[in-house]
Design a protein around this motif. Structure first.
Motif, mmCIF file in Angstrom:
data_model
loop_
_atom_site.group_PDB
_atom_site.id
_atom_site.type_symbol
_atom_site.label_atom_id
_atom_site.label_comp_id
_atom_site.label_asym_id
_atom_site.label_seq_id
_atom_site.Cartn_x
_atom_site.Cartn_y
_atom_site.Cartn_z
ATOM 1 N N ASP A 19 49.497 -1.597 -5.535
ATOM 2 C CA ASP A 19 48.633 -2.487 -5.186
ATOM 3 C C ASP A 19 48.438 -3.561 -5.743
ATOM 4 O O ASP A 19 48.057 -3.910 -7.003
ATOM 5 C CB ASP A 19 47.270 -1.632 -4.942
ATOM 6 N N GLY A 20 48.530 -4.752 -4.654
ATOM 7 C CA GLY A 20 48.627 -6.197 -5.377
ATOM 8 C C GLY A 20 47.218 -6.925 -5.217
ATOM 9 O O GLY A 20 46.990 -8.079 -5.481
ATOM 10 N N GLY A 21 46.170 -5.949 -4.806
ATOM 11 C CA GLY A 21 44.905 -6.694 -4.603
ATOM 12 C C GLY A 21 44.013 -6.784 -5.917
ATOM 13 O O GLY A 21 44.730 -6.677 -7.025
ATOM 14 N N CYS A 54 50.649 0.710 -0.021
ATOM 15 C CA CYS A 54 50.996 -0.531 -0.624
ATOM 16 C C CYS A 54 49.931 -1.682 -0.128
ATOM 17 O O CYS A 54 49.613 -1.663 1.236
ATOM 18 C CB CYS A 54 52.389 -0.811 -0.120
ATOM 19 N N VAL A 55 49.411 -2.552 -0.826
ATOM 20 C CA VAL A 55 48.791 -3.864 -0.501
ATOM 21 C C VAL A 55 49.301 -4.868 -0.952
ATOM 22 O O VAL A 55 49.507 -4.968 -2.258
ATOM 23 C CB VAL A 55 47.483 -3.490 -0.943
ATOM 24 N N TYR A 56 49.718 -5.737 -0.181
ATOM 25 C CA TYR A 56 50.179 -7.088 -0.718
ATOM 26 C C TYR A 56 51.560 -7.092 -1.293
ATOM 27 O O TYR A 56 52.085 -8.161 -1.444
ATOM 28 C CB TYR A 56 49.170 -7.913 -1.592
ATOM 29 N N GLU A 57 52.162 -6.034 -1.522
ATOM 30 C CA GLU A 57 53.359 -5.993 -2.289
ATOM 31 C C GLU A 57 54.585 -5.381 -1.574
ATOM 32 O O GLU A 57 55.390 -4.726 -2.108
ATOM 33 C CB GLU A 57 53.138 -5.282 -3.631
ATOM 34 N N TRP A 58 54.809 -5.655 -0.112
ATOM 35 C CA TRP A 58 55.842 -4.929 0.558
ATOM 36 C C TRP A 58 57.272 -5.451 0.134
ATOM 37 O O TRP A 58 57.956 -4.347 0.081
ATOM 38 C CB TRP A 58 55.560 -5.524 1.971
#
Length: 300
Positions: free
Chosen positions: A124-126, A159-163
């Motif tokens: 997760d890139g949040g 996954c958040v923001y980091e596809w």
């Protein structure tokens, strides 16, 4: 208590909730939710853990035959894993957490012939990366993902923001079993069209929640391969009014205080996606149900 909504009994179509967290409901709410779901022909659920405090609670729910029979539920499939928001224990017990994780699986699941999957895990890139660095998240994610591959287990990935990073990580790992046997589910997929083109190489399923229905995702939703779409609620979180045309369709489970989502939302996101892609509701529902049965085979 039976609830009626605007899509109830539409050709008696069945659905499977491919990703939820039933342990996060109160006991009373869970009973009501499951009863309403049964009346809406939603009778199979994949319930994910996020941390060690979920492990036993979620397992108890999945094995509670009285609860299932009372509400006419066919199956609750148990998932175990560490979510990237819930890494306190692994990071403060780096030398032993993974051995304990595997031991729990062996003693509680394997020895009792309980079929299970690995989930919810991921990166997760949040904002959470301020608490748990991306490097720490990746380390814990990879250990669980390799375990799933070694044991040929379905895996639910967050996954958040980091596809782009997720694809790079996964394409550089030996995930032959997961890829060959179609055992990767990308939960609440919100990547771009370019990411679909990449992840198709890994033979993944794209699980769609009501949270996916933001206008910025419409082009992606139009391009998902129909034979790889699954529906999920991610309940009790991920409530999104955008998939409902009528307030009465969610007011029986949603309140400003609880803000609960329900697995019933998958009927409405199906309707929304069918309209977006100019497909008959019934055709899309049956198509996704057949996709779900492909994933379900090993758990029957």
């Amino acid at each position: 208590m039976e609830n009626k909504n605007s899509l109830d009994n539409k050709d008696n179509i069945s659905f499977i909730d491919s990703h939820c967290h039933l342990q996060d409901y109160t006991e009373e709410d869970l009973d009501i939710i499951l009863n309403n779901c049964s009346n809406s022909n939603i009778k199979i659920f994949y319930s994910n853990c996020t941390c060690e405090s979920d492990f036993q609670k979620n397992l108890d729910i999945s094995q509670n035959q009285e609860l299932l029979q009372k509400n006419n539920i066919n199956k609750i499939i148990y998932g175990i894993g560490y979510h990237p928001w819930s890494l306190n224990y692994p990071l403060t017990n780096k030398e032993k957490w993974f051995d304990e994780f595997k031991e729990y699986i062996q003693e509680k699941l394997v020895k009792n012939n309980i079929k299970f999957f690995i989930g919810e895990i991921g990166i997760d890139g949040g904002k959470i990366k301020k608490t748990f660095s991306l490097n720490d998240q990746i380390d814990i994610f990879q250990k669980q993902l390799l375990y799933a591959n070694e044991n040929n287990l379905l895996v639910h990935i967050h996954c958040v923001y980091e596809w782009d990073k997720l694809y790079k990580i996964m394409s550089n790992m030996n995930l032959d079993n997961l890829i060959k046997n179609k055992k990767i589910l990308l939960h609440s997929f919100q990547g771009k069209v370019k990411h679909i083109n990449k992840f198709n190489n890994l033979n993944v399923y794209y699980s769609i929640s009501s949270g996916c229905f933001n206008t910025g995702n419409y082009e992606m939703l139009k391009n998902l391969p129909l034979d790889k779409i699954l529906f999920e609620s991610d309940s009790p979180s991920m409530f999104n009014k955008a998939v409902y045309d009528n307030e009465k369709d969610y007011q029986h489970f949603y309140s400003e205080t609880k803000k609960n989502n329900s697995p019933e939302s998958i009927k409405f996101l199906c309707d929304k996606l069918a309209k977006l892609r100019n497909i008959k509701y019934e055709d899309l529902a049956k198509n996704v149900y057949n996709n779900s049965l492909e994933v379900l085979k090993e758990f029957l």
